[in-house]
Design a protein around this motif. Structure first.
Motif, short mmCIF file in Angstrom:
data_model
loop_
_atom_site.label_atom_id
_atom_site.label_comp_id
_atom_site.label_asym_id
_atom_site.label_seq_id
_atom_site.Cartn_x
_atom_site.Cartn_y
_atom_site.Cartn_z
N LEU A 228 0.68 -1.19 -0.06
CA LEU A 228 -0.13 -0.04 0.05
C LEU A 228 0.79 1.31 0.00
O LEU A 228 0.67 2.25 -0.49
CB LEU A 228 -0.88 0.02 1.06
CG LEU A 228 -2.00 -1.23 1.19
CD1 LEU A 228 -2.90 -0.96 2.37
CD2 LEU A 228 -2.81 -0.67 -0.20
N MET A 229 1.88 1.27 0.87
CA MET A 229 2.89 2.34 0.82
C MET A 229 3.54 2.63 -0.62
O MET A 229 3.55 3.79 -1.00
CB MET A 229 4.24 2.08 1.69
CG MET A 229 4.77 3.24 2.21
SD MET A 229 4.01 4.58 2.81
CE MET A 229 3.50 5.96 1.83
N LEU A 231 2.15 1.48 -3.56
CA LEU A 231 1.20 2.02 -4.41
C LEU A 231 0.96 3.61 -4.33
O LEU A 231 0.53 4.37 -5.16
CB LEU A 231 -0.30 1.30 -4.12
CG LEU A 231 -0.13 -0.12 -4.96
CD1 LEU A 231 -1.30 -1.05 -4.40
CD2 LEU A 231 -0.10 -0.05 -6.29
N ARG A 232 0.77 3.97 -3.07
CA ARG A 232 0.51 5.28 -2.60
C ARG A 232 1.46 6.23 -3.11
O ARG A 232 1.52 7.36 -3.61
CB ARG A 232 0.31 5.32 -1.19
CG ARG A 232 0.22 7.05 -0.58
CD ARG A 232 -0.09 7.09 0.64
NE ARG A 232 -1.22 6.60 1.07
CZ ARG A 232 -2.04 6.53 2.31
NH1 ARG A 232 -1.38 7.45 3.24
NH2 ARG A 232 -3.11 6.14 2.47
N GLU A 233 2.75 5.96 -2.86
CA GLU A 233 4.10 6.69 -3.41
C GLU A 233 3.96 6.80 -5.11
O GLU A 233 4.07 7.89 -5.56
CB GLU A 233 5.34 6.14 -2.95
CG GLU A 233 5.63 6.24 -1.58
CD GLU A 233 6.86 5.61 -0.97
OE1 GLU A 233 7.37 4.59 -2.01
OE2 GLU A 233 7.48 5.60 -0.13
N LEU A 234 3.59 5.75 -5.80
CA LEU A 234 3.54 5.93 -7.17
C LEU A 234 2.34 6.59 -7.64
O LEU A 234 2.61 7.38 -8.55
CB LEU A 234 3.52 4.40 -7.75
CG LEU A 234 4.57 3.59 -7.60
CD1 LEU A 234 4.10 2.00 -8.07
CD2 LEU A 234 5.61 4.04 -8.42
N VAL A 235 1.21 6.50 -6.70
CA VAL A 235 -0.02 7.49 -7.25
C VAL A 235 0.53 9.17 -6.82
O VAL A 235 0.19 9.95 -7.76
CB VAL A 235 -0.98 7.24 -6.52
CG1 VAL A 235 -2.19 8.25 -6.88
CG2 VAL A 235 -1.82 5.91 -6.98
N GLU A 236 1.09 9.33 -6.03
CA GLU A 236 1.63 10.68 -5.58
C GLU A 236 2.65 11.09 -6.80
O GLU A 236 2.53 12.22 -7.17
CB GLU A 236 2.45 10.84 -4.44
CG GLU A 236 1.29 10.60 -3.25
CD GLU A 236 2.06 10.36 -1.73
OE1 GLU A 236 3.42 10.60 -1.84
OE2 GLU A 236 1.48 10.81 -0.66
N HIS A 237 3.42 9.99 -7.28
CA HIS A 237 4.38 10.52 -8.40
C HIS A 237 3.55 10.75 -9.75
O HIS A 237 3.95 11.84 -10.45
CB HIS A 237 5.41 9.45 -8.44
CG HIS A 237 5.93 9.72 -9.93
ND1 HIS A 237 7.28 10.33 -9.96
CD2 HIS A 237 5.86 8.77 -10.96
CE1 HIS A 237 7.55 10.30 -11.43
NE2 HIS A 237 6.96 9.31 -12.14
N ALA A 238 2.57 9.75 -9.86
CA ALA A 238 2.00 10.00 -11.20
C ALA A 238 1.00 10.89 -11.37
O ALA A 238 0.59 11.44 -12.53
CB ALA A 238 1.33 8.51 -11.30
#
Length: 286
Positions: A228-229, A231-238
């Motif tokens: 989950l961490m 995925l959250r970091e990737l969404v923040e980046h994207a």
């Protein structure tokens, strides 16, 4: 006047002119639009006062309509639109705004999370086509994020670490993030999890992209908090501003996006006002 596509964002999104979607398309024009989708991932068509039948006919130039079964909690007897049309409005069968405690409204709040349509299906969607029939006075914009550009800007080490990762997608994950409770039947049957690769290669452009969505809640072989961490970091980046386009709707706009390489979300608005948005969805390939 011939069809033209003008890019309106630094990395994606094209604005299309010179085509009337209320009339049948020639094979040449349909091919031009699909090529534009392969390049821009999101296309905007202004001033297209189409009917449901015309929207379905236009959509079918790009594939078969997706079966919407299992993608919402609306009971068949409460459907407002005909089969083949996805209702992403705030309206009930009586064409009035849904009450605040409506289960249908609460479920639809999940559309305000970054997601890719139908990533919770074993074979997720190709295109979504959204027509604005009635819009509120303010708010209700839809934001789109380019997952290809977001992938391109990752460092080589991160790209290597993401190769081969498999995510579990389900509406249980996205709705659960908002505290929406599902029944045992919905959890085990209607919203049964499916597996999707975290990286995808576009079949036409061959560009690699992240495949992210609020529906993703697990990564196989990884402890869930760690997954989950990540995925959250990737969404923040994207979803940094440089990858995001915000569409300010005008009545009779039609926007088409490629779910295989974009995410999107709707923004809040005054829900006492009607927002009649009708979507057709093109089924993807395995």
């Amino acid at each position: 006047m011939s069809l033209t596509i003008k890019q309106v964002h630094p990395v994606f999104v094209g604005e299309v002119t010179g085509v009337d979607l209320t009339t049948p398309l020639s094979a040449e024009v349909a091919s031009q639009i699909e090529a534009g989708m392969d390049e821009h991932a999101v296309l905007v068509f202004h001033d297209q006062p189409i009917t449901d039948a015309q929207q379905q006919a236009f959509s079918q130039n790009f594939g078969e309509l997706e079966n919407a079964k299992g993608g919402n909690v609306t009971k068949p007897q409460d459907r407002r639109l005909q089969v083949g049309m996805n209702d992403v409005s705030n309206l009930g069968k009586d064409n009035k705004p849904l009450p605040r405690d409506s289960r249908q409204r609460l479920f639809n709040l999940g559309n305000r999370l970054w997601h890719s349509d139908s990533s919770f299906r074993a074979i997720p969607a190709k295109y979504s086509l959204l027509s604005a029939r009635v819009i509120p006075d303010a708010g209700g914009n839809t934001e789109f994020a380019d997952m290809r550009a977001a992938y391109d800007d990752l460092d080589d080490k991160t790209k290597g670490e993401l190769e081969g990762l498999i995510c579990e997608h389900s509406l249980v994950h996205s709705r659960g993030a908002l505290g929406f409770e599902v029944s045992d039947e919905e959890r085990n049957v209607t919203f049964k999890p499916v597996l999707q690769r975290l990286l995808r290669v576009h079949p036409a452009s061959k560009r690699k992209s992240l495949y992210l969505s609020s529906h993703a809640g697990k990564i196989h072989g990884m402890p869930r908090p760690e997954a989950l961490m990540l995925l959250r970091e990737l969404v923040e980046h994207a979803t940094q501003p440089k990858y995001v386009y915000a569409h300010n709707w005008r009545q009779h706009d039609l926007v088409v996006w490629d779910n295989r390489c974009t995410m999107h979300r709707v923004r809040s608005f005054d829900e006492t006002q009607p927002r009649d948005m009708r979507r057709t969805t093109i089924a993807g390939t395995e």
